[in-house]
Design a protein around this motif. Structure first.
Motif, PDB file in Angstrom:
ATOM      1  N   ARG A  54       0.991  -1.153  -0.121  1.00 20.16           N
ATOM      2  CA  ARG A  54       0.113   0.001   0.134  1.00 20.16           C
ATOM      3  C   ARG A  54       0.975   1.276   0.038  1.00 20.16           C
ATOM      4  O   ARG A  54       1.712   1.394   0.732  1.00 20.16           O
ATOM      5  CB  ARG A  54      -0.930   0.078   1.320  1.00 20.16           C
ATOM      6  CG  ARG A  54      -1.962  -1.043   1.171  1.00 20.16           C
ATOM      7  CD  ARG A  54      -3.307  -0.696   1.366  1.00 20.16           C
ATOM      8  NE  ARG A  54      -4.398  -1.787   0.919  1.00 20.16           N
ATOM      9  CZ  ARG A  54      -5.435  -1.282   0.954  1.00 20.16           C
ATOM     10  NH1 ARG A  54      -5.863   0.144   0.945  1.00 20.16           N
ATOM     11  NH2 ARG A  54      -6.390  -2.097   0.299  1.00 20.16           N
ATOM     12  N   GLY A  77      -4.924   5.709   0.007  1.00 20.47           N
ATOM     13  CA  GLY A  77      -6.012   6.481   0.322  1.00 20.47           C
ATOM     14  C   GLY A  77      -5.881   7.662   0.734  1.00 20.47           C
ATOM     15  O   GLY A  77      -4.750   8.002   1.358  1.00 20.47           O
ATOM     16  N   GLU A  83      -7.098   5.838   9.592  1.00 19.59           N
ATOM     17  CA  GLU A  83      -8.116   5.662   8.433  1.00 19.59           C
ATOM     18  C   GLU A  83      -7.634   4.846   7.397  1.00 19.59           C
ATOM     19  O   GLU A  83      -8.150   3.833   7.001  1.00 19.59           O
ATOM     20  CB  GLU A  83      -8.567   7.180   7.963  1.00 19.59           C
ATOM     21  CG  GLU A  83      -9.629   7.991   8.810  1.00 19.59           C
ATOM     22  CD  GLU A  83      -9.467   9.292   8.608  1.00 19.59           C
ATOM     23  OE1 GLU A  83     -10.773   9.671   8.775  1.00 19.59           O
ATOM     24  OE2 GLU A  83      -8.728   9.870   8.371  1.00 19.59           O
ATOM     25  N   ARG A  84      -6.394   5.068   7.063  1.00 23.42           N
ATOM     26  CA  ARG A  84      -5.709   4.363   5.904  1.00 23.42           C
ATOM     27  C   ARG A  84      -5.496   2.873   6.214  1.00 23.42           C
ATOM     28  O   ARG A  84      -5.721   1.743   5.401  1.00 23.42           O
ATOM     29  CB  ARG A  84      -4.431   4.886   5.587  1.00 23.42           C
ATOM     30  CG  ARG A  84      -4.830   6.223   4.856  1.00 23.42           C
ATOM     31  CD  ARG A  84      -3.446   7.036   4.247  1.00 23.42           C
ATOM     32  NE  ARG A  84      -2.696   7.944   5.030  1.00 23.42           N
ATOM     33  CZ  ARG A  84      -1.587   7.968   5.620  1.00 23.42           C
ATOM     34  NH1 ARG A  84      -0.591   6.971   5.129  1.00 23.42           N
ATOM     35  NH2 ARG A  84      -1.107   8.628   6.699  1.00 23.42           N
ATOM     36  N   SER A  87      -8.660   0.984   6.511  1.00 24.20           N
ATOM     37  CA  SER A  87      -9.549   0.813   5.177  1.00 24.20           C
ATOM     38  C   SER A  87      -8.485  -0.325   4.479  1.00 24.20           C
ATOM     39  O   SER A  87      -9.158  -1.221   4.035  1.00 24.20           O
ATOM     40  CB  SER A  87      -9.138   2.106   4.371  1.00 24.20           C
ATOM     41  OG  SER A  87      -9.524   1.642   2.957  1.00 24.20           O
ATOM     42  N   HIS A  90     -10.247  -3.570   6.284  1.00 25.63           N
ATOM     43  CA  HIS A  90     -11.320  -3.624   5.801  1.00 25.63           C
ATOM     44  C   HIS A  90     -11.323  -4.397   4.360  1.00 25.63           C
ATOM     45  O   HIS A  90     -11.916  -5.525   4.291  1.00 25.63           O
ATOM     46  CB  HIS A  90     -12.251  -2.310   5.746  1.00 25.63           C
ATOM     47  CG  HIS A  90     -13.501  -2.394   5.052  1.00 25.63           C
ATOM     48  ND1 HIS A  90     -14.605  -2.948   5.588  1.00 25.63           N
ATOM     49  CD2 HIS A  90     -13.895  -2.063   3.636  1.00 25.63           C
ATOM     50  CE1 HIS A  90     -15.601  -3.074   4.739  1.00 25.63           C
ATOM     51  NE2 HIS A  90     -15.134  -2.401   3.696  1.00 25.63           N
ATOM     52  N   ASN A  91     -10.434  -3.941   3.450  1.00 24.21           N
ATOM     53  CA  ASN A  91     -10.285  -4.490   2.163  1.00 24.21           C
ATOM     54  C   ASN A  91      -9.873  -5.982   2.414  1.00 24.21           C
ATOM     55  O   ASN A  91     -10.303  -6.742   1.564  1.00 24.21           O
ATOM     56  CB  ASN A  91      -9.555  -3.518   1.330  1.00 24.21           C
ATOM     57  CG  ASN A  91     -10.073  -2.467   0.814  1.00 24.21           C
ATOM     58  OD1 ASN A  91     -11.440  -2.254   1.204  1.00 24.21           O
ATOM     59  ND2 ASN A  91      -9.661  -1.452   0.485  1.00 24.21           N
TER      60      ASN A  91
END
Length: 199
Positions: A54, A77, A83-84, A87, A90-91
């Motif tokens: 990432r 993102g 938050e990154r 995310s 989550h993915n």
């Protein structure tokens, strides 16, 4: 599926390792970041897990030109670090991972043994943390997304690890800490990297 996510940044001068620029110069700091990311990748690629990089900065084409086209790349993102990371977790779980670990690229002590141990701990606990000596963490592993771990944390400060553990306690999570390791963020940390180069 065991999934490993490496957070890194495209090594662009003046946008990478900025706290080291007074010591190394903009190009030197970017080059150090490039070398540490490549070192981390060399340590983790032998693991038999699915993996993605990432990234922030640069582009998919620049990342592939740098680290090769054989890896999976995703932009980090928007948002703060929490938050990154949320995310990314989550993915990962959405596509079927049962255990997911996120590491950064500025802790040269990470190796395949540490990651194997972290994945093994996730058989028994909800959360695995790798404490960094500066009060943050170099690794976080989960079996499911726990959004609260990424909210109201003072990212980039010496409080990150303790605040995360406090959240874990408040949620009644089982957690395991790994051996502490040193990040390379500031001029006084450079010795950690230099020592590794000599071994």
């Amino acid at each position: 599926m065991h999934h490993l996510i490496l957070f890194t940044r495209y090594p662009e001068p003046n946008r990478t390792k900025t706290r080291l620029i007074p010591k190394l110069g903009a190009d030197g700091a970017a080059n150090l970041h490039r070398e540490m990311t490549e070192h981390t990748l060399s340590q983790v690629l032998p693991l038999n897990v699915s993996m993605e990089v990432r990234f922030s900065g640069g582009s998919l084409e620049l990342m592939q030109a740098w680290l090769g086209s054989g890896l999976v790349y995703q932009p980090q993102g928007e948002g703060d670090l929490g938050e990154r990371m949320a995310s990314a977790f989550h993915n990962s779980f959405k596509v079927g991972a049962c255990k997911t670990i996120i590491i950064g690229s500025d802790c040269p002590g990470i190796d395949a043994q540490i990651l194997t141990t972290a994945f093994a701990h996730l058989n028994d606990v909800d959360l695995v943390l790798g404490p960094a000596l500066d009060g943050g963490y170099y690794l976080i592993g989960l079996r499911r997304l726990i959004p609260e771990l990424f909210q109201n944390i003072n990212w980039g400060t010496s409080k990150v690890l303790q605040q995360t553990i406090n959240v874990a306690h408040s949620l009644g999570l089982c957690y395991q800490c790994l051996a502490p390791l040193a990040d390379v963020d500031r001029p006084e940390d450079l010795e950690v990297w230099h020592n590794l180069q000599q071994n």
